[in-house]
Design a protein around this motif. Structure first.
Motif, PDB file in Angstrom:
ATOM      1  N   LYS A 270       0.847  -1.194   0.000  1.00  0.00           N
ATOM      2  CA  LYS A 270       0.000   0.000   0.000  1.00  0.00           C
ATOM      3  C   LYS A 270       0.883   1.245   0.000  1.00  0.00           C
ATOM      4  O   LYS A 270       2.099   1.169   0.157  1.00  0.00           O
ATOM      5  N   THR A 271       0.231   2.391  -0.151  1.00  0.00           N
ATOM      6  CA  THR A 271       0.969   3.657  -0.087  1.00  0.00           C
ATOM      7  C   THR A 271       1.547   3.873   1.309  1.00  0.00           C
ATOM      8  O   THR A 271       0.949   3.447   2.323  1.00  0.00           O
ATOM      9  N   ASP A 272       2.724   4.518   1.360  1.00  0.00           N
ATOM     10  CA  ASP A 272       3.292   4.899   2.663  1.00  0.00           C
ATOM     11  C   ASP A 272       3.074   6.376   2.953  1.00  0.00           C
ATOM     12  O   ASP A 272       3.708   6.961   3.825  1.00  0.00           O
ATOM     13  N   GLY A 273       2.188   7.007   2.169  1.00  0.00           N
ATOM     14  CA  GLY A 273       1.843   8.396   2.419  1.00  0.00           C
ATOM     15  C   GLY A 273       2.359   9.342   1.354  1.00  0.00           C
ATOM     16  O   GLY A 273       3.285   9.019   0.592  1.00  0.00           O
ATOM     17  N   VAL A 274       1.721  10.509   1.279  1.00  0.00           N
ATOM     18  CA  VAL A 274       2.061  11.526   0.294  1.00  0.00           C
ATOM     19  C   VAL A 274       2.146  12.879   0.997  1.00  0.00           C
ATOM     20  O   VAL A 274       1.345  13.191   1.888  1.00  0.00           O
ATOM     21  N   GLU A 275       3.112  13.681   0.568  1.00  0.00           N
ATOM     22  CA  GLU A 275       3.314  15.007   1.142  1.00  0.00           C
ATOM     23  C   GLU A 275       2.685  16.057   0.226  1.00  0.00           C
ATOM     24  O   GLU A 275       2.921  16.061  -0.990  1.00  0.00           O
ATOM     25  N   PHE A 276       1.882  16.928   0.798  1.00  0.00           N
ATOM     26  CA  PHE A 276       1.224  18.009   0.057  1.00  0.00           C
ATOM     27  C   PHE A 276       1.821  19.335   0.537  1.00  0.00           C
ATOM     28  O   PHE A 276       1.818  19.636   1.741  1.00  0.00           O
ATOM     29  N   ILE A 277       2.327  20.128  -0.420  1.00  0.00           N
ATOM     30  CA  ILE A 277       3.111  21.307  -0.067  1.00  0.00           C
ATOM     31  C   ILE A 277       2.615  22.519  -0.860  1.00  0.00           C
ATOM     32  O   ILE A 277       2.281  22.408  -2.047  1.00  0.00           O
ATOM     33  N   ILE A 278       2.590  23.670  -0.208  1.00  0.00           N
ATOM     34  CA  ILE A 278       2.386  24.956  -0.881  1.00  0.00           C
ATOM     35  C   ILE A 278       3.562  25.847  -0.509  1.00  0.00           C
ATOM     36  O   ILE A 278       3.877  26.032   0.679  1.00  0.00           O
ATOM     37  N   GLU A 279       4.203  26.405  -1.535  1.00  0.00           N
ATOM     38  CA  GLU A 279       5.298  27.341  -1.314  1.00  0.00           C
ATOM     39  C   GLU A 279       4.994  28.654  -2.021  1.00  0.00           C
ATOM     40  O   GLU A 279       4.361  28.658  -3.081  1.00  0.00           O
ATOM     41  N   GLY A 280       5.468  29.752  -1.450  1.00  0.00           N
ATOM     42  CA  GLY A 280       5.375  31.056  -2.087  1.00  0.00           C
ATOM     43  C   GLY A 280       6.714  31.427  -2.694  1.00  0.00           C
ATOM     44  O   GLY A 280       7.761  31.215  -2.067  1.00  0.00           O
ATOM     45  N   GLU A 281       6.675  31.963  -3.912  1.00  0.00           N
ATOM     46  CA  GLU A 281       7.906  32.349  -4.593  1.00  0.00           C
ATOM     47  C   GLU A 281       7.780  33.800  -5.050  1.00  0.00           C
ATOM     48  O   GLU A 281       6.838  34.158  -5.756  1.00  0.00           O
ATOM     49  N   THR A 282       8.731  34.639  -4.660  1.00  0.00           N
ATOM     50  CA  THR A 282       8.705  36.049  -5.043  1.00  0.00           C
ATOM     51  C   THR A 282       9.613  36.270  -6.249  1.00  0.00           C
ATOM     52  O   THR A 282      10.466  35.432  -6.561  1.00  0.00           O
ATOM     53  N   PRO A 283       9.436  37.398  -6.950  1.00  0.00           N
ATOM     54  CA  PRO A 283      10.226  37.645  -8.168  1.00  0.00           C
ATOM     55  C   PRO A 283      11.730  37.631  -7.942  1.00  0.00           C
ATOM     56  O   PRO A 283      12.492  37.362  -8.872  1.00  0.00           O
ATOM     57  N   ASP A 284      12.191  37.912  -6.718  1.00  0.00           N
ATOM     58  CA  ASP A 284      13.630  37.934  -6.464  1.00  0.00           C
ATOM     59  C   ASP A 284      14.188  36.557  -6.133  1.00  0.00           C
ATOM     60  O   ASP A 284      15.356  36.418  -5.746  1.00  0.00           O
ATOM     61  N   GLY A 285      13.341  35.511  -6.250  1.00  0.00           N
ATOM     62  CA  GLY A 285      13.817  34.148  -6.031  1.00  0.00           C
ATOM     63  C   GLY A 285      13.639  33.644  -4.616  1.00  0.00           C
ATOM     64  O   GLY A 285      13.976  32.481  -4.321  1.00  0.00           O
ATOM     65  N   GLN A 286      13.121  34.454  -3.712  1.00  0.00           N
ATOM     66  CA  GLN A 286      12.896  34.014  -2.338  1.00  0.00           C
ATOM     67  C   GLN A 286      11.725  33.030  -2.283  1.00  0.00           C
ATOM     68  O   GLN A 286      10.728  33.183  -2.984  1.00  0.00           O
ATOM     69  N   ARG A 287      11.866  32.009  -1.432  1.00  0.00           N
ATOM     70  CA  ARG A 287      10.815  30.992  -1.297  1.00  0.00           C
ATOM     71  C   ARG A 287      10.452  30.838   0.178  1.00  0.00           C
ATOM     72  O   ARG A 287      11.313  30.945   1.064  1.00  0.00           O
ATOM     73  N   ARG A 288       9.204  30.592   0.420  1.00  0.00           N
ATOM     74  CA  ARG A 288       8.746  30.324   1.785  1.00  0.00           C
ATOM     75  C   ARG A 288       7.677  29.241   1.749  1.00  0.00           C
ATOM     76  O   ARG A 288       6.926  29.100   0.778  1.00  0.00           O
ATOM     77  N   GLN A 289       7.643  28.449   2.812  1.00  0.00           N
ATOM     78  CA  GLN A 289       6.641  27.388   2.896  1.00  0.00           C
ATOM     79  C   GLN A 289       5.364  27.949   3.511  1.00  0.00           C
ATOM     80  O   GLN A 289       5.368  28.510   4.609  1.00  0.00           O
ATOM     81  N   VAL A 290       4.275  27.827   2.780  1.00  0.00           N
ATOM     82  CA  VAL A 290       2.978  28.328   3.236  1.00  0.00           C
ATOM     83  C   VAL A 290       2.182  27.221   3.917  1.00  0.00           C
ATOM     84  O   VAL A 290       1.452  27.460   4.888  1.00  0.00           O
ATOM     85  N   TYR A 291       2.377  25.988   3.452  1.00  0.00           N
ATOM     86  CA  TYR A 291       1.583  24.874   3.992  1.00  0.00           C
ATOM     87  C   TYR A 291       2.301  23.573   3.689  1.00  0.00           C
ATOM     88  O   TYR A 291       2.937  23.418   2.635  1.00  0.00           O
TER      89      TYR A 291
END
Length: 693
Positions: free
Chosen positions: A619-640
């Protein structure tokens, strides 16, 4: 010897013949009643069905209805006022019946409602009541009135209106009563707007009767008042119907004339090209008569029996003129529209009544002759037996075919492409079975136009704002490389090889849908006749792909705002789950959208298919669901971020609804993704919808 007892016996026999014919007709009409296959000129029935389908889908009961088979603008093929199609949709909504069954119900009902008008018209000819039933029995046993009284066609509605128009006209001219005039106006207008070609046939006897009455008035020489009244009453019966028809033609012809392909269906082109209206020179063509004879033998009975019956009727003085008159109407209809009657047997639905009335008068003449009664009853068996044999060996065979209709590849297109996308079809002329059963709007390239570069450039350009998800090529167009290359370049198809093939067609998908479609085809037993060419198996687009506004509107309809790019390891694929379409998002899947300024929350619905954790074995061992924010200058942050592990945690099973507080940074884009928890095994993931606002 004739007497009261003989008359009573004759009446019982005639009533018995009618009852048997009625039961036989009911049997034939209802045979395979719920089977969706529209046997009998499926291409023409499909045209009516697709009009009803889009009226229902769009809740569009206006005069500007869509028949989306010739490309844009979709409102182009306005052939008739869709009274019949409206009736089908309304009955389907009221009863829950599928469209095809609702259509059969309306078609059969209109046929049966036509019979009383014919019965009353025979009464105007002083035919005794029981004897009228003999003529109706001949109509009921006619193959064309069995087979096409269950068709998805408006002909029975137009025939019903036409028959009542003729009855109303005769009664109006005889009695000059307003109620009969009202009936005539309503019935005539209905027939004119539903299918004017049928009304035209039934106006011939009306015109003859009106001319006879006018001649009678003039011949009596009472002055000018009586002929004037006759003219005014006669004109009043048709002015609304003909005026409405003229207004409809004036309203719709410009739409068709302006269309790149539908211009052939303007009233002028229909009359000359499709119908051959008043083209009497073709009547001297042996080929046309061979086609006529073929249709007679398919829709009615042997041409030799028809000829023999009519000639025999002329031998009985008491019925000679009636046989000649009714028989002439049968022929005049064909002379009026020779091409229509030569190539399409269902057109005889309009005029076969007159032939059966003529043959019925012949039988009545025989009954009143010196031929022994027992011999007359035996001869009566000949036309009924001939029609029975014709139907049993012909149309009934088609009715017994149990299939859903159309082509199997239509199901694949419907299942594997977004619902609101558009398909291109070439090699099928304008037979709209593929668009109908695929439930997709289409640009159908009429035969011959696949070589017309100017037309193709115009028609393709008009689809610039549409998601053209697939192209279907049939017959010789399958080898037309110039056409394939032009369409592939215009709609971003992989023209090197079909995405999959069927014995009747090659189907090319838009590049973004190919991998997902082929994965589904290989993993399903639902499409056994579909073959993926070896060369197509090599096609595997890698990396991120751009999403046009049209694709965002169709494939990503449940995502707001629409995404501008995405990547799916197993191809872009929409699947049905719990009655709604969801986006297959097995890891690694990624999607980008631009966050609206002023947004305050993100709503995300997603899950893992139950088969991934309910199955036996691994069976499946699970799945990760991710939301990230990306700004025009290349900065990234995890939203969820959330890991679903439905095997270990029951709360992670089923559809998940997350509402995430969110404040966008200036120019920020949102990156949604699915990733494996540990490994990719059985990570069967889906996204239902995303809403950022």
């Amino acid at each position: 010897m004739s007497g009261p007892e003989t008359s009573r016996q004759e009446n019982r026999i005639l009533i018995g013949i009618f009852v048997i014919a009625l039961l036989y007709h009911l049997y034939g009409v209802t045979l395979k009643w719920t089977v969706p296959f529209m046997s009998g000129h499926e291409f023409r029935q499909a045209h009516t069905a697709i009009v009803a389908y889009y009226i229902d889908q769009q809740n569009n009961f206006s005069l500007l209805y869509e028949t989306p088979i010739f490309g844009k603008p979709w409102i182009s093929l306005l052939l008739e006022v869709p009274v019949y199609e409206w009736s089908v949709v309304l009955l389907s909504r009221a009863t829950g019946l599928p469209h095809v069954v609702a259509a059969r119900t309306i078609t059969a009902t209109c046929f049966y409602l036509m019979l009383p008008a014919v019965y009353l018209l025979l009464g105007r000819l002083a035919v005794p009541k029981p004897r009228r039933l003999l003529l109706l029995a001949l109509v009921l046993s006619a193959p064309v009135y069995i087979y096409y009284s269950r068709a998805f066609l408006m002909d029975s509605m137009a025939l019903m209106c036409s028959a009542w128009f003729l009855l109303g006209f005769v009664r109006t001219m005889d009695e000059r009563r307003w109620r009969w005039l009202a009936l005539t106006i309503v019935a005539g207008t209905g027939a004119a707007l539903v299918k004017s070609a049928i009304l035209a046939v039934w106006m011939i006897p009306g015109a003859a009767y009106g001319a006879w009455m006018l001649w009678r008035d003039v011949r009596a020489r009472p002055g000018w008042l009586a002929p004037l009244k006759t003219l005014l009453w006669g004109g009043a019966t048709v002015v609304v119907a003909l005026g409405s028809l003229r207004a409809w033609v004036a309203y719709t012809d410009p739409f068709k004339a302006a269309h790149a392909s539908a211009w052939i269906f303007t009233s002028k082109n229909l009359s000359v090209g499709n119908w051959g209206l008043f083209d009497f020179k073709v009547l001297f063509s042996a080929d046309i008569w061979r086609y006529f004879f073929s249709c007679w033998e398919q829709a009615i009975m042997s041409r030799w029996l028809i000829g023999l019956g009519l000639v025999a009727g002329l031998a009985f003085p008491a019925v000679r003129w009636r046989v000649l008159g009714a028989g002439s109407l049968f022929f005049l209809a064909q002379f009026l529209f020779p091409f229509a009657y030569a190539y399409q047997d269902y057109y005889y639905y309009a005029c076969a009544v007159f032939l059966h009335v003529a043959l019925g008068f012949m039988l009545l003449g025989l009954l009143d002759s010196r031929v022994p009664r027992w011999c007359c009853w035996l001869i009566f068996l000949v036309p009924f037996g001939a029609q029975f044999t014709t139907y049993w060996q012909g149309y009934r065979t088609g009715q017994n075919v149990v299939t859903t209709g159309g082509y199997p590849f239509s199901d694949a297109i419907r299942d594997l492409t977004p619902k609101d996308s558009v398909i291109v079809v070439a090699g099928a002329d304008w037979a709209p079975m593929v668009p109908l059963y695929s439930e997709r709007k289409a640009l159908m390239v009429r035969n011959g136009l696949e070589f017309d570069g100017a037309y193709l450039n115009r028609a393709f350009a008009e689809l610039a704002d549409e998601d053209v998800s697939a192209m279907v090529l049939m017959r010789g167009v399958r080898k037309n490389r110039a056409f394939i290359n032009l369409a592939a370049a215009k709609f971003d198809l992989d023209g090197s090889a079909p995405t999959f093939s069927h014995p009747a067609a090659d189907i090319y998908f838009s590049k973004i849908y190919i991998k997902g479609a082929q994965m589904r085809l290989k993993g399903s037993l639902k499409y056994p006749e579909m073959v993926i060419p070896a060369k197509s198996l090599e096609y595997d687009p890698a990396g991120v792909f751009s999403i046009s506004s049209a694709v965002a509107r169709t494939a990503f309809a449940n995502i707001t705002p629409g995404p501008y790019q995405a990547r799916f390891s197993f191809g872009l694929d929409l699947v049905e789950r719990a009655g709604k379409m969801v986006l297959s998002a097995h890891p690694d899947s990624e999607l980008w959208l631009r966050a609206p300024a002023g947004a305050t929350r993100i709503s995300w619905e997603f899950g893992i298919f139950p088969e991934a954790y309910e199955k036996s074995g691994d069976k499946t061992d699970g799945v990760e669901f991710i939301i990230e924010g990306e700004t025009p200058d290349g900065q990234r942050r995890q939203v969820y971020r959330r890991v679903l592990d439905p095997v270990r945690d029951a709360a992670d099973r089923g559809e998940q609804h997350e509402v995430i507080p969110y404040t966008p940074l200036p120019g920020e884009t949102l990156h949604f993704s699915s990733r494996p928890n540990a490994n990719y095994g059985y990570d069967w993931t889906y996204w239902v919808g995303i809403d950022v606002r």
